[in-house]
Scaffold this active site. Structure first.
Site, PDB file in Angstrom:
ATOM      1  N   HIS A   1       5.093   5.984  11.422  1.00 25.31           N
ATOM      2  CA  HIS A   1       4.597   5.824  10.038  1.00 25.31           C
ATOM      3  C   HIS A   1       3.656   7.020   9.808  1.00 25.31           C
ATOM      4  CE1 HIS A   1       3.420   4.127   6.319  1.00 25.31           C
ATOM      5  NE2 HIS A   1       3.079   2.906   6.689  1.00 25.31           N
TER       6      HIS A   1
ATOM      7  N   ARG B   1      11.338   3.698   3.301  1.00 28.36           N
ATOM      8  CA  ARG B   1      10.983   2.753   4.379  1.00 28.36           C
ATOM      9  C   ARG B   1      12.228   1.954   4.734  1.00 28.36           C
ATOM     10  NH1 ARG B   1       5.806  -1.160   4.468  1.00 28.36           N
ATOM     11  NH2 ARG B   1       4.900   0.840   5.075  1.00 28.36           N
TER      12      ARG B   1
ATOM     13  N   LYS C   1      25.841  -4.544  -2.188  1.00 33.96           N
ATOM     14  CA  LYS C   1      27.317  -4.605  -2.278  1.00 33.96           C
ATOM     15  C   LYS C   1      27.970  -3.957  -1.064  1.00 33.96           C
ATOM     16  CE  LYS C   1      26.724  -3.616  -7.180  1.00 33.96           C
ATOM     17  NZ  LYS C   1      26.842  -2.479  -8.098  1.00 33.96           N
TER      18      LYS C   1
ATOM     19  N   ARG D   1       0.804  -1.224   0.000  1.00 28.59           N
ATOM     20  CA  ARG D   1       0.000   0.000   0.000  1.00 28.59           C
ATOM     21  C   ARG D   1       0.838   1.277   0.000  1.00 28.59           C
ATOM     22  NH1 ARG D   1      -2.723  -3.976   1.585  1.00 28.59           N
ATOM     23  NH2 ARG D   1      -0.741  -4.473   2.535  1.00 28.59           N
ATOM     24  N   THR D   2       1.811   1.352   0.882  1.00 26.05           N
ATOM     25  CA  THR D   2       2.511   2.631   1.033  1.00 26.05           C
ATOM     26  C   THR D   2       3.257   2.984  -0.244  1.00 26.05           C
ATOM     27  OG1 THR D   2       2.747   2.088   3.363  1.00 26.05           O
ATOM     28  CG2 THR D   2       4.059   3.930   2.536  1.00 26.05           C
TER      29      THR D   2
HETATM   30  N1   CP Z   1      -0.157   0.130   5.806  1.00 31.74           N
HETATM   31  C1   CP Z   1       1.035  -0.204   5.248  1.00 31.74           C
HETATM   32  O1   CP Z   1       2.070   0.337   5.606  1.00 31.74           O
HETATM   33  O2   CP Z   1       0.969  -1.198   4.323  1.00 31.74           O
HETATM   34  P1   CP Z   1       2.182  -1.728   3.454  1.00 31.74           P
HETATM   35  O3   CP Z   1       3.155  -2.396   4.425  1.00 31.74           O
HETATM   36  O4   CP Z   1       1.594  -2.666   2.462  1.00 31.74           O
HETATM   37  O5   CP Z   1       2.850  -0.527   2.838  1.00 31.74           O
END
Ligand code: CP
Length: 302
Positions: free
Chosen positions: A129, A101, A80, A51-52
């Protein structure tokens, strides 16, 4: 430029949350525009995501911008032995904004301190987040008509769940009552309870899910974060602690909505999906509009 980064939800004020939500509502009405033409956004995902990453990429594509990046650091020169610092300084040469991320808490803050372009934290370990938090606020306001004085049940992995940490901080600006439902091993960390104590926000801790459902405006389910456990036996003990079933929603409030940042494993039974109180897939869609708003605010694009 550095101060434009969004690393923690605490980087924004209550007024800035509302500014983003209002802008997201405008994008929901008109999500396809050419206002990011000429901009390049990099998405660097050192941890898995559906999603993110994809909602960020959808957001940029719908606004006419371009995306570069990787969804698996194993295909990059990190494999590497390249450091995070060198990766960020290199990718900043190619982009106007970096969405990152990373599994290590504090990695996004570090990146924001060395990067010449803004960093958006798309999740750093169990820490924060913030963009998920803003789409959660958007979803809550859209379903409840307000963010003020709501009863919010946070369920599941409250220790490692970064989405609940960000949401607790942001919602504490709107005088909620929190119910925390978790196994003892996965309780909300003390640091977050101290934030609530200082602000005079009421919260109650439970181990039984059904106790908290009746009063809730929002039931925010979370997955037990398997990847954060060092001992697989400890994960096995708690992995099925809570399973929300359709029958459990029978006597809940009419306005109540079930949210989940997703992915789910089995903490929401499939029979909940067709209940009108299930809102998690619409919540994921709201991520596109909210992230369009965040990107435009950070890049200063009107
Ligand atoms: N909600 C969320 O962070 O989903 P993903 O891990 O799929 O990005």
């Amino acid at each position: 430029m550095k101060n434009k980064s969004l690393v923690s939800i605490s980087d924004y004020s209550k007024e800035q949350y509302l500014e983003i939500l209002n802008l997201a509502a405008e994008f929901e009405k008109n999500p396809v525009q050419d206002i990011l033409k000429g901009y390049v956004v990099a998405t660097l995902f050192f941890e898995p995501s559906t999603r993110t990453r994809l909602s960020f990429e959808s957001a940029v594509n719908k606004l006419g911008g371009r995306i570069i990046g990787f969804s698996d650091a194993g295909t990059s020169s990190v494999q590497k032995g390249e450091s995070l610092k060198d990766t960020i300084l290199t990718v900043a040469n190619y982009s106007d904004l970096i969405v990152m991320r990373h599994p290590i808490e504090g990695s996004a803050r570090f990146a924001s301190e060395i990067s010449p372009v803004p960093i958006i934290n798309a999740g750093d370990g169990a820490n924060q987040h913030p963009t998920q938090c803003l789409l959660d606020l958007y979803s809550i306001r859209k379903t409840q008509g307000t963010l003020e004085n709501l009863n919010i049940a946070l369920v599941g992995d409250l220790k490692y769940g970064r989405t609940v940490h960000s949401l607790l901080v942001a919602m504490s600006e709107f005088n909620p009552t929190f119910n925390f439902i978790s196994p003892v091993e996965l309780r909300m960390p003390e640091a977050y309870k101290i934030i609530l104590d200082r602000k005079g926000i009421k919260y109650y801790e439970h181990t039984n899910l059904e106790d908290a459902l009746l009063y809730a405006d929002i039931v925010y389910m979370t997955r037990v974060q398997k990847e954060r456990f060092s001992d697989p036996i400890e994960y096995e003990k708690v992995k099925n602690a809570y399973i929300l079933r359709n029958s459990m929603l029978a006597n809940t409030k009419e306005n109540m909505r079930v949210l989940h940042p997703l992915p789910r494993v089995n903490e929401i039974a499939i029979d909940v999906d067709s209940n009108p109180k299930a809102y998690y897939f619409e919540q994921a869609l709201n991520g596109v509009y909210t992230r369009q708003a965040i990107i435009c605010k950070i890049l200063g694009v009107k």
